[in-house]
Each structure stands twice: as C-alpha cells, then as structure tokens.
Scaffold this motif. Structure first.
Motif, PDB file in Angstrom:
ATOM      1  N   GLU A 250       0.849  -1.186   0.000  1.00 31.36           N
ATOM      2  CA  GLU A 250       0.000   0.000   0.000  1.00 31.36           C
ATOM      3  C   GLU A 250       0.892   1.246   0.000  1.00 31.36           C
ATOM      4  OE1 GLU A 250      -3.097   2.203   2.997  1.00 31.36           O
ATOM      5  OE2 GLU A 250      -2.853   0.041   3.146  1.00 31.36           O
ATOM      6  N   ALA A 251       0.522   2.235  -0.783  1.00 33.18           N
ATOM      7  CA  ALA A 251       1.308   3.465  -0.854  1.00 33.18           C
ATOM      8  C   ALA A 251       1.151   4.269   0.430  1.00 33.18           C
ATOM      9  CB  ALA A 251       0.859   4.304  -2.045  1.00 33.18           C
ATOM     10  N   LYS A 252       2.280   4.764   0.919  1.00 33.43           N
ATOM     11  CA  LYS A 252       2.274   5.621   2.097  1.00 33.43           C
ATOM     12  C   LYS A 252       2.688   7.049   1.763  1.00 33.43           C
ATOM     13  CE  LYS A 252       3.343   1.883   5.288  1.00 33.43           C
ATOM     14  NZ  LYS A 252       4.351   1.345   6.214  1.00 33.43           N
ATOM     15  N   ALA A 253       3.400   7.203   0.641  1.00 36.91           N
ATOM     16  CA  ALA A 253       3.875   8.531   0.246  1.00 36.91           C
ATOM     17  C   ALA A 253       3.824   8.675  -1.265  1.00 36.91           C
ATOM     18  CB  ALA A 253       5.303   8.744   0.741  1.00 36.91           C
ATOM     19  N   ILE A 254       3.781   9.908  -1.695  1.00 40.72           N
ATOM     20  CA  ILE A 254       3.831  10.235  -3.113  1.00 40.72           C
ATOM     21  C   ILE A 254       5.094  11.059  -3.333  1.00 40.72           C
ATOM     22  CG2 ILE A 254       2.681  11.406  -5.020  1.00 40.72           C
ATOM     23  CD1 ILE A 254       0.097  11.140  -3.324  1.00 40.72           C
ATOM     24  N   VAL A 255       5.944  10.600  -4.249  1.00 40.64           N
ATOM     25  CA  VAL A 255       7.175  11.311  -4.566  1.00 40.64           C
ATOM     26  C   VAL A 255       6.988  11.943  -5.940  1.00 40.64           C
ATOM     27  CG1 VAL A 255       9.666  11.132  -4.880  1.00 40.64           C
ATOM     28  CG2 VAL A 255       8.511   9.663  -3.211  1.00 40.64           C
ATOM     29  N   ILE A 256       7.006  13.248  -5.968  1.00 37.72           N
ATOM     30  CA  ILE A 256       6.820  13.983  -7.216  1.00 37.72           C
ATOM     31  C   ILE A 256       8.188  14.420  -7.720  1.00 37.72           C
ATOM     32  CG2 ILE A 256       5.739  15.982  -8.307  1.00 37.72           C
ATOM     33  CD1 ILE A 256       3.640  15.865  -6.022  1.00 37.72           C
ATOM     34  N   THR A 257       8.505  14.001  -8.942  1.00 30.67           N
ATOM     35  CA  THR A 257       9.765  14.413  -9.564  1.00 30.67           C
ATOM     36  C   THR A 257       9.434  15.298 -10.757  1.00 30.67           C
ATOM     37  OG1 THR A 257       9.912  12.550 -11.104  1.00 30.67           O
ATOM     38  CG2 THR A 257      10.842  12.225  -8.898  1.00 30.67           C
ATOM     39  N   ASN A 258      10.470  15.727 -11.438  1.00 27.17           N
ATOM     40  CA  ASN A 258      10.273  16.590 -12.609  1.00 27.17           C
ATOM     41  C   ASN A 258       9.453  15.909 -13.703  1.00 27.17           C
ATOM     42  OD1 ASN A 258      11.829  18.698 -11.488  1.00 27.17           O
ATOM     43  ND2 ASN A 258      13.704  17.731 -12.196  1.00 27.17           N
ATOM     44  N   ASP A 259       9.604  14.589 -13.835  1.00 25.27           N
ATOM     45  CA  ASP A 259       8.973  13.884 -14.946  1.00 25.27           C
ATOM     46  C   ASP A 259       7.899  12.872 -14.555  1.00 25.27           C
ATOM     47  OD1 ASP A 259      10.689  15.173 -16.796  1.00 25.27           O
ATOM     48  OD2 ASP A 259      12.265  13.751 -16.296  1.00 25.27           O
ATOM     49  N   VAL A 260       8.007  12.301 -13.359  1.00 30.12           N
ATOM     50  CA  VAL A 260       7.159  11.171 -12.976  1.00 30.12           C
ATOM     51  C   VAL A 260       6.668  11.351 -11.546  1.00 30.12           C
ATOM     52  CG1 VAL A 260       7.125   8.658 -12.690  1.00 30.12           C
ATOM     53  CG2 VAL A 260       8.526   9.654 -14.481  1.00 30.12           C
ATOM     54  N   ILE A 261       5.507  10.769 -11.261  1.00 32.58           N
ATOM     55  CA  ILE A 261       4.988  10.695  -9.895  1.00 32.58           C
ATOM     56  C   ILE A 261       5.078   9.238  -9.469  1.00 32.58           C
ATOM     57  CG2 ILE A 261       2.969  10.953  -8.413  1.00 32.58           C
ATOM     58  CD1 ILE A 261       2.045  13.209 -10.249  1.00 32.58           C
ATOM     59  N   TYR A 262       5.747   9.001  -8.333  1.00 31.32           N
ATOM     60  CA  TYR A 262       5.906   7.661  -7.789  1.00 31.32           C
ATOM     61  C   TYR A 262       5.048   7.508  -6.542  1.00 31.32           C
ATOM     62  CZ  TYR A 262      10.195   7.408 -10.590  1.00 31.32           C
ATOM     63  OH  TYR A 262      11.101   7.403 -11.613  1.00 31.32           O
ATOM     64  N   PHE A 263       4.368   6.381  -6.421  1.00 32.47           N
ATOM     65  CA  PHE A 263       3.689   6.015  -5.194  1.00 32.47           C
ATOM     66  C   PHE A 263       4.660   5.105  -4.449  1.00 32.47           C
ATOM     67  CE2 PHE A 263       0.283   7.772  -7.440  1.00 32.47           C
ATOM     68  CZ  PHE A 263      -0.791   7.955  -6.589  1.00 32.47           C
ATOM     69  N   SER A 264       5.032   5.485  -3.246  1.00 36.99           N
ATOM     70  CA  SER A 264       6.044   4.759  -2.492  1.00 36.99           C
ATOM     71  C   SER A 264       5.433   4.025  -1.303  1.00 36.99           C
ATOM     72  CB  SER A 264       7.112   5.729  -1.988  1.00 36.99           C
ATOM     73  OG  SER A 264       8.017   5.075  -1.129  1.00 36.99           O
ATOM     74  N   PRO A 265       5.900   2.801  -1.042  1.00 37.02           N
ATOM     75  CA  PRO A 265       5.433   2.082   0.140  1.00 37.02           C
ATOM     76  C   PRO A 265       6.113   2.573   1.418  1.00 37.02           C
ATOM     77  CG  PRO A 265       7.002   0.742  -1.038  1.00 37.02           C
ATOM     78  CD  PRO A 265       6.771   1.978  -1.876  1.00 37.02           C
ATOM     79  N   LEU A 266       7.096   3.455   1.282  1.00 33.37           N
ATOM     80  CA  LEU A 266       7.805   3.993   2.438  1.00 33.37           C
ATOM     81  C   LEU A 266       7.109   5.259   2.938  1.00 33.37           C
ATOM     82  CD1 LEU A 266      11.440   3.581   1.093  1.00 33.37           C
ATOM     83  CD2 LEU A 266      10.135   2.001   2.508  1.00 33.37           C
ATOM     84  N   SER A 267       7.244   5.518   4.219  1.00 34.51           N
ATOM     85  CA  SER A 267       6.602   6.699   4.798  1.00 34.51           C
ATOM     86  C   SER A 267       7.361   7.967   4.423  1.00 34.51           C
ATOM     87  CB  SER A 267       6.542   6.579   6.322  1.00 34.51           C
ATOM     88  OG  SER A 267       7.840   6.707   6.867  1.00 34.51           O
ATOM     89  N   VAL A 268       6.683   9.091   4.542  1.00 33.42           N
ATOM     90  CA  VAL A 268       7.306  10.385   4.283  1.00 33.42           C
ATOM     91  C   VAL A 268       8.519  10.564   5.197  1.00 33.42           C
ATOM     92  CG1 VAL A 268       6.973  12.888   4.412  1.00 33.42           C
ATOM     93  CG2 VAL A 268       5.176  11.444   3.464  1.00 33.42           C
ATOM     94  N   PHE A 269       8.372  10.155   6.461  1.00 34.16           N
ATOM     95  CA  PHE A 269       9.460  10.283   7.427  1.00 34.16           C
ATOM     96  C   PHE A 269      10.696   9.498   6.981  1.00 34.16           C
ATOM     97  CE2 PHE A 269      11.620   8.867  11.346  1.00 34.16           C
ATOM     98  CZ  PHE A 269      11.988  10.107  11.843  1.00 34.16           C
ATOM     99  N   THR A 270      10.503   8.264   6.528  1.00 34.96           N
ATOM    100  CA  THR A 270      11.624   7.437   6.065  1.00 34.96           C
ATOM    101  C   THR A 270      12.285   8.053   4.840  1.00 34.96           C
ATOM    102  OG1 THR A 270      10.603   5.442   6.933  1.00 34.96           O
ATOM    103  CG2 THR A 270      12.272   5.138   5.226  1.00 34.96           C
ATOM    104  N   LEU A 271      11.488   8.518   3.903  1.00 36.02           N
ATOM    105  CA  LEU A 271      12.042   9.136   2.696  1.00 36.02           C
ATOM    106  C   LEU A 271      12.793  10.411   3.037  1.00 36.02           C
ATOM    107  CD1 LEU A 271       9.016   8.538   0.330  1.00 36.02           C
ATOM    108  CD2 LEU A 271      11.243   7.407   0.222  1.00 36.02           C
ATOM    109  N   LYS A 272      12.265  11.174   3.985  1.00 35.40           N
ATOM    110  CA  LYS A 272      12.938  12.411   4.404  1.00 35.40           C
ATOM    111  C   LYS A 272      14.283  12.084   5.045  1.00 35.40           C
ATOM    112  CE  LYS A 272      12.494  16.430   7.337  1.00 35.40           C
ATOM    113  NZ  LYS A 272      11.800  17.068   8.432  1.00 35.40           N
ATOM    114  N   LYS A 273      14.311  11.049   5.883  1.00 32.78           N
ATOM    115  CA  LYS A 273      15.579  10.650   6.503  1.00 32.78           C
ATOM    116  C   LYS A 273      16.592  10.249   5.433  1.00 32.78           C
ATOM    117  CE  LYS A 273      14.578   7.436   9.394  1.00 32.78           C
ATOM    118  NZ  LYS A 273      14.520   6.431  10.468  1.00 32.78           N
ATOM    119  N   ARG A 274      16.146   9.513   4.442  1.00 29.37           N
ATOM    120  CA  ARG A 274      17.063   9.078   3.379  1.00 29.37           C
ATOM    121  C   ARG A 274      17.577  10.272   2.583  1.00 29.37           C
ATOM    122  NH1 ARG A 274      14.768   3.333   1.030  1.00 29.37           N
ATOM    123  NH2 ARG A 274      14.809   2.285   3.061  1.00 29.37           N
TER     124      ARG A 274
END
Length: 94
Positions: A51-75
């Motif tokens: 299940e998606a927990k976060a949406i990562v918006i890039t210049n070209d693509v939108i990714y649905f990520s199973p990782l939390s916003v907090f985890t992605l921010k830490k990375r």
C-alpha cells in the motif's frame, strides 16, 4: 545523489520536487487532478505489492512509495549530510 524510494525504484535527489503523505490525496482536489492528468500521460508509477504511504513527485514522474514520508525524508537528509562532509582522505599520511 540517489534515493531508494521502495519497490526497486531509485531516483536522483535533485529531481525530487515534493514528497507528500498519501493520505493527502483525498483532501486536495489539486493533487487529485494532478495525479489524474499524469496517469492519462502514463507518468505515474504505482506501488507493486504494498500500500502506498507517500507520493514522490519528480520533474517527470509521480511515484507512489510504500515507504513513509518520514523514512524518505531521513534518506534524503542522509544524502545531503554525506554531500556536506569534507574529504580528508588526501590529508592523511600513513
């Protein structure tokens, strides 16, 4: 630098425009419309098995990520910190 965002997707940190909590989709008509339009253009990559927990918006693509916003921010912050470290390897004499 690169960020692993889950589901075997690795993106360049310089391409990240925003990282949004997945639960905000239903509370914002603007986000819903943006994702709808990007899906029509096949520019949305959904999560495969989770299940998606976060949406990562890039210049070209939108990714649905199973990782939390907090985890992605830490990375992302880890990569920023590593970039700021000075390289003292040439100064060390053995």
């Amino acid at each position: 630098m690169f960020i692993h965002i889950g589901d075997d997707h690795v993106i360049q940190s310089k391409d990240v425009v925003a990282i949004i909590d997945h639960s905000l989709i239903s509370s914002s008509s603007i986000i819903e419309e943006m994702i709808f339009n990007q899906r029509k253009d096949r520019r949305v990559i959904e999560t495969e098995d989770h299940e998606a927990k976060a949406i990562v918006i890039t210049n070209d693509v939108i990714y649905f990520s199973p990782l939390s916003v907090f985890t992605l921010k830490k990375r992302a912050n880890m990569m920023t910190t590593l970039n700021k470290l000075e390289d003292f390897s040439e100064e060390t004499e053995w």
